[in-house]
Design a protein around this motif. Structure first.
Motif, PDB file in Angstrom:
ATOM      1  N   MET A   1       0.910  -0.871   0.163  1.00 22.09           N
ATOM      2  CA  MET A   1       0.340   0.158  -0.206  1.00 22.09           C
ATOM      3  C   MET A   1       0.836   1.380  -0.419  1.00 22.09           C
ATOM      4  SD  MET A   1      -2.302   1.544  -0.218  1.00 22.09           S
ATOM      5  CE  MET A   1      -4.018   0.310  -0.196  1.00 22.09           C
ATOM      6  N   LEU A   2       2.055   0.960   0.387  1.00 20.40           N
ATOM      7  CA  LEU A   2       2.823   2.325   1.353  1.00 20.40           C
ATOM      8  C   LEU A   2       3.425   2.861  -0.700  1.00 20.40           C
ATOM      9  CD1 LEU A   2       4.689   4.587   2.571  1.00 20.40           C
ATOM     10  CD2 LEU A   2       5.886   3.156   2.502  1.00 20.40           C
ATOM     11  N   ALA A   3       4.013   1.212  -1.255  1.00 24.25           N
ATOM     12  CA  ALA A   3       4.212   1.998  -3.086  1.00 24.25           C
ATOM     13  C   ALA A   3       3.427   2.253  -3.501  1.00 24.25           C
ATOM     14  CB  ALA A   3       4.883   0.737  -2.999  1.00 24.25           C
ATOM     15  N   TYR A   4       1.777   1.819  -3.119  1.00 24.60           N
ATOM     16  CA  TYR A   4       1.276   2.808  -3.998  1.00 24.60           C
ATOM     17  C   TYR A   4       0.824   3.706  -3.702  1.00 24.60           C
ATOM     18  CZ  TYR A   4      -3.847   2.989  -6.308  1.00 24.60           C
ATOM     19  OH  TYR A   4      -4.936   4.038  -6.707  1.00 24.60           O
ATOM     20  N   ILE A   5       0.952   4.196  -2.698  1.00 21.36           N
ATOM     21  CA  ILE A   5       0.568   5.858  -2.198  1.00 21.36           C
ATOM     22  C   ILE A   5       1.791   6.616  -2.321  1.00 21.36           C
ATOM     23  CG2 ILE A   5       0.550   7.334  -0.386  1.00 21.36           C
ATOM     24  CD1 ILE A   5      -0.920   5.254   1.459  1.00 21.36           C
ATOM     25  N   ILE A   6       2.846   5.716  -3.318  1.00 19.64           N
ATOM     26  CA  ILE A   6       4.697   6.455  -3.402  1.00 19.64           C
ATOM     27  C   ILE A   6       3.701   7.164  -4.790  1.00 19.64           C
ATOM     28  CG2 ILE A   6       6.837   6.491  -3.818  1.00 19.64           C
ATOM     29  CD1 ILE A   6       6.473   5.099  -1.034  1.00 19.64           C
ATOM     30  N   ARG A   7       2.942   6.115  -5.516  1.00 19.49           N
ATOM     31  CA  ARG A   7       3.573   5.954  -7.080  1.00 19.49           C
ATOM     32  C   ARG A   7       2.199   6.736  -7.502  1.00 19.49           C
ATOM     33  NH1 ARG A   7       3.986   0.365  -7.296  1.00 19.49           N
ATOM     34  NH2 ARG A   7       0.993  -0.133  -7.091  1.00 19.49           N
ATOM     35  N   ARG A   8       0.731   6.722  -6.796  1.00 21.24           N
ATOM     36  CA  ARG A   8       0.428   7.919  -7.055  1.00 21.24           C
ATOM     37  C   ARG A   8       0.461   9.135  -6.521  1.00 21.24           C
ATOM     38  NH1 ARG A   8      -4.992   6.357  -6.833  1.00 21.24           N
ATOM     39  NH2 ARG A   8      -5.665   9.060  -7.586  1.00 21.24           N
ATOM     40  N   LEU A   9       1.449   9.248  -5.350  1.00 22.85           N
ATOM     41  CA  LEU A   9       1.888  11.193  -4.931  1.00 22.85           C
ATOM     42  C   LEU A   9       3.377  11.699  -6.226  1.00 22.85           C
ATOM     43  CD1 LEU A   9       2.797  10.662  -1.239  1.00 22.85           C
ATOM     44  CD2 LEU A   9       0.842  12.071  -2.625  1.00 22.85           C
ATOM     45  N   LEU A  10       3.958  10.530  -6.748  1.00 20.09           N
ATOM     46  CA  LEU A  10       5.064  10.952  -8.152  1.00 20.09           C
ATOM     47  C   LEU A  10       3.631  11.289  -9.069  1.00 20.09           C
ATOM     48  CD1 LEU A  10       7.314   8.436  -7.354  1.00 20.09           C
ATOM     49  CD2 LEU A  10       7.742  11.204  -7.112  1.00 20.09           C
ATOM     50  N   PHE A  11       2.906  10.452 -10.051  1.00 17.63           N
ATOM     51  CA  PHE A  11       2.424  10.277 -11.058  1.00 17.63           C
ATOM     52  C   PHE A  11       1.555  11.930 -11.151  1.00 17.63           C
ATOM     53  CE2 PHE A  11      -1.900  10.385 -13.532  1.00 17.63           C
ATOM     54  CZ  PHE A  11      -1.174   9.517 -14.591  1.00 17.63           C
ATOM     55  N   ILE A  12       0.779  12.786  -9.557  1.00 18.88           N
ATOM     56  CA  ILE A  12       0.198  13.782  -9.367  1.00 18.88           C
ATOM     57  C   ILE A  12       1.346  14.926 -10.140  1.00 18.88           C
ATOM     58  CG2 ILE A  12      -0.426  15.522  -7.615  1.00 18.88           C
ATOM     59  CD1 ILE A  12      -1.608  13.689  -5.481  1.00 18.88           C
ATOM     60  N   VAL A  13       2.593  15.014 -10.042  1.00 24.41           N
ATOM     61  CA  VAL A  13       3.481  15.602 -10.497  1.00 24.41           C
ATOM     62  C   VAL A  13       2.849  16.109 -12.189  1.00 24.41           C
ATOM     63  CG1 VAL A  13       5.711  16.595 -11.251  1.00 24.41           C
ATOM     64  CG2 VAL A  13       4.921  15.258  -9.001  1.00 24.41           C
ATOM     65  N   PRO A  14       3.267  14.764 -12.947  1.00 26.78           N
ATOM     66  CA  PRO A  14       2.749  15.025 -14.021  1.00 26.78           C
ATOM     67  C   PRO A  14       1.770  15.728 -14.545  1.00 26.78           C
ATOM     68  CG  PRO A  14       3.071  12.769 -13.798  1.00 26.78           C
ATOM     69  CD  PRO A  14       3.860  13.929 -13.223  1.00 26.78           C
ATOM     70  N   THR A  15       0.743  15.458 -13.963  1.00 28.65           N
ATOM     71  CA  THR A  15      -1.308  15.514 -14.507  1.00 28.65           C
ATOM     72  C   THR A  15      -1.166  16.912 -13.759  1.00 28.65           C
ATOM     73  OG1 THR A  15      -1.526  13.105 -13.268  1.00 28.65           O
ATOM     74  CG2 THR A  15      -3.256  14.760 -13.388  1.00 28.65           C
ATOM     75  N   LEU A  16      -0.626  17.439 -12.766  1.00 29.03           N
ATOM     76  CA  LEU A  16      -0.479  18.308 -12.567  1.00 29.03           C
ATOM     77  C   LEU A  16      -0.226  19.937 -13.428  1.00 29.03           C
ATOM     78  CD1 LEU A  16      -1.874  20.778 -10.738  1.00 29.03           C
ATOM     79  CD2 LEU A  16       0.637  20.481  -8.880  1.00 29.03           C
ATOM     80  N   PHE A  17       0.846  19.260 -14.108  1.00 32.63           N
ATOM     81  CA  PHE A  17       1.871  19.621 -15.153  1.00 32.63           C
ATOM     82  C   PHE A  17       0.903  20.102 -16.144  1.00 32.63           C
ATOM     83  CE2 PHE A  17       4.541  19.623 -19.179  1.00 32.63           C
ATOM     84  CZ  PHE A  17       5.709  20.888 -19.036  1.00 32.63           C
ATOM     85  N   GLY A  18       0.732  19.052 -16.590  1.00 32.91           N
ATOM     86  CA  GLY A  18      -0.524  19.123 -18.121  1.00 32.91           C
ATOM     87  C   GLY A  18      -1.525  20.055 -17.964  1.00 32.91           C
ATOM     88  N   ILE A  19      -2.155  20.080 -16.783  1.00 33.38           N
ATOM     89  CA  ILE A  19      -3.733  20.751 -16.083  1.00 33.38           C
ATOM     90  C   ILE A  19      -3.347  21.944 -16.892  1.00 33.38           C
ATOM     91  CG2 ILE A  19      -5.422  21.525 -14.469  1.00 33.38           C
ATOM     92  CD1 ILE A  19      -4.920  18.450 -13.164  1.00 33.38           C
ATOM     93  N   MET A  20      -1.547  22.488 -15.660  1.00 31.95           N
ATOM     94  CA  MET A  20      -1.053  23.589 -16.223  1.00 31.95           C
ATOM     95  C   MET A  20      -1.001  23.954 -16.917  1.00 31.95           C
ATOM     96  SD  MET A  20      -2.003  25.029 -12.691  1.00 31.95           S
ATOM     97  CE  MET A  20      -0.897  26.509 -13.472  1.00 31.95           C
ATOM     98  N   LEU A  21      -0.425  23.494 -17.802  1.00 32.55           N
ATOM     99  CA  LEU A  21      -0.008  23.588 -19.424  1.00 32.55           C
ATOM    100  C   LEU A  21      -0.821  23.719 -20.362  1.00 32.55           C
ATOM    101  CD1 LEU A  21       2.460  23.712 -21.639  1.00 32.55           C
ATOM    102  CD2 LEU A  21       2.535  21.363 -21.839  1.00 32.55           C
ATOM    103  N   ILE A  22      -1.908  22.833 -20.348  1.00 32.35           N
ATOM    104  CA  ILE A  22      -3.576  23.322 -21.027  1.00 32.35           C
ATOM    105  C   ILE A  22      -4.003  24.354 -20.744  1.00 32.35           C
ATOM    106  CG2 ILE A  22      -5.283  22.487 -22.101  1.00 32.35           C
ATOM    107  CD1 ILE A  22      -4.203  18.812 -21.481  1.00 32.35           C
TER     108      ILE A  22
END
Length: 376
Positions: A1-22
């Protein structure tokens, strides 16, 4: 579960970047940016500044540089804004708003600042974006939390009751009432509430302006929740706006709950539980509820974010509540980019984090769910 949480937190970075860029690209392509807004404002002041008032044989020019006297027949002011704007002034406006740099540089600087939650200052309000958000937050949080809480507390039991009594008269007339309620926009229901209960025509039981009365505004939000009289006054003010917003959230959640329970009730494990002699309440809330609520829990973050940051706009306008919805709307109209992008970044980050919270809630409701990947 800890590994899943870390992966999801890291995935927030490119997602947030894409939202801001668009959104940054779309906003840059839209006409009427902050520089154009300021130029139009200056031109409007210049036009108002050269209104001529005839006094005898003289003409008075009332401008930003004071009142000037000209002889009869004079038709032109020496005020520079009447003829045009100095190019140096335009360059100064561009430097002030950061438009002297190319778009990609501005975008990089914005993301660098946002990484440390430095959202800058509003172009036209003269205040920090964080300060504005914190000032408006109590209104939007109040509307969002109480609306979401009431919708879930009412719709989930109602959906369960409709599933248990599927096809009965209760199911039919409640479905009709839900459809009618869903067909009425929340802002129309708000106007009806004002007419009936806020002095519009009949009764004047509830106020129309603000989150609390004037004598409590100096206490602030934290000071108010520590004062019993202020708490009562707060609920007195928030009753009608919350009721107006609740009416629009009934249909989808109630029918979603009903359909989820109907699907689970017809499964084999429910038949087996009933065959063992378990009471119907134990079957519904001990077995069916945990499985049927998964899809409802999954929709909670989007419902909360939607109510908190978007659905409250017209309600805030109608009831004169100065919240985040109104702040974002006014920033979009005025092309106040720091407020627009600052609130977008903040809201998007909250939405992405709430998505993670909803996944963790899956595990809380049903411990059998495991997000860890395994090799087969």
């Amino acid at each position: 579960m800890l590994a899943y949480i870390i992966r999801r937190l890291l995935f927030i970075v490119p997602t947030l970047f894409g939202i801001m860029l668009i959104n940054f690209v779309v906003i840059q392509a839209a006409p009427g940016g902050p520089v154009e807004q300021m130029i139009a404002k200056i031109k409007g002041e210049a036009v108002a500044a050269i209104e001529r008032v005839g006094v005898g044989g003289q003409t008075e020019i009332v401008g930003l540089e004071g009142t000037q006297q000209f002889g009869a027949g004079a038709v032109e002011s020496k005020y520079r804004g009447a003829r045009g704007i100095d190019p140096e002034l335009i360059k100064e406006i561009e430097r002030r708003f950061g438009f002297d740099k190319p778009p990609h540089v501005r975008f990089a600087i914005m993301l660098k600042n946002y990484a440390t939650f430095d959202f800058g200052e509003s172009f036209f309000r003269g205040r920090g974006v964080v300060e504005l958000i914190l000032e408006k937050m109590p209104v939007s949080i109040s509307l969002g939390i109480w609306t979401t809480l009431l919708v879930y507390l009412i719709c989930i039991p109602l959906g369960i009751a409709k599933a248990v009594r599927d096809g009965s008269k209760f199911d039919v007339w409640t479905s009709g009432a839900i459809i009618v309620g869903n067909a009425i926009p929340s802002f129309l229901f708000a106007i009806l509430l004002i007419i009936l209960f806020a002095g519009g025509r009949y009764l004047q039981w509830f106020p129309l302006r603000g989150l609390v009365s004037g004598e409590f505004t100096h206490l602030g939000f934290l000071g108010c929740i520590a004062t019993p009289v202020c708490i009562a006054d707060y609920f007195w003010h928030i009753t009608l706006p919350v009721l107006a917003m609740v009416i629009g959230g009934f249909a989808s959640l109630t029918m979603l709950t009903k359909n989820s329970f109907l699907e689970e009730i017809n499964k084999q494990y429910v038949i087996t539980a009933r065959a063992k002699g378990l009471k119907e309440r134990r079957v519904l809330y001990g077995h069916v509820f945990r499985n049927a609520m998964l899809i409802v829990i999954a929709g909670f973050p989007s419902a909360f974010v939607g109510i908190l940051f978007t659905s409250s706009l017209l309600i805030e306008v109608i009831f004169s509540l100065d919240g985040l919805g109104l702040l974002g709307f006014e920033a979009a109209l005025g092309r106040d980019y720091p407020v627009m992008f600052g609130t977008l970044y903040f809201f998007s980050l909250i939405g992405l984090l709430l998505r993670l919270v909803s996944d963790l809630a899956y595990v809380f409701v049903d411990p059998r769910i495991d997000f860890e990947s395994r090799e087969v």
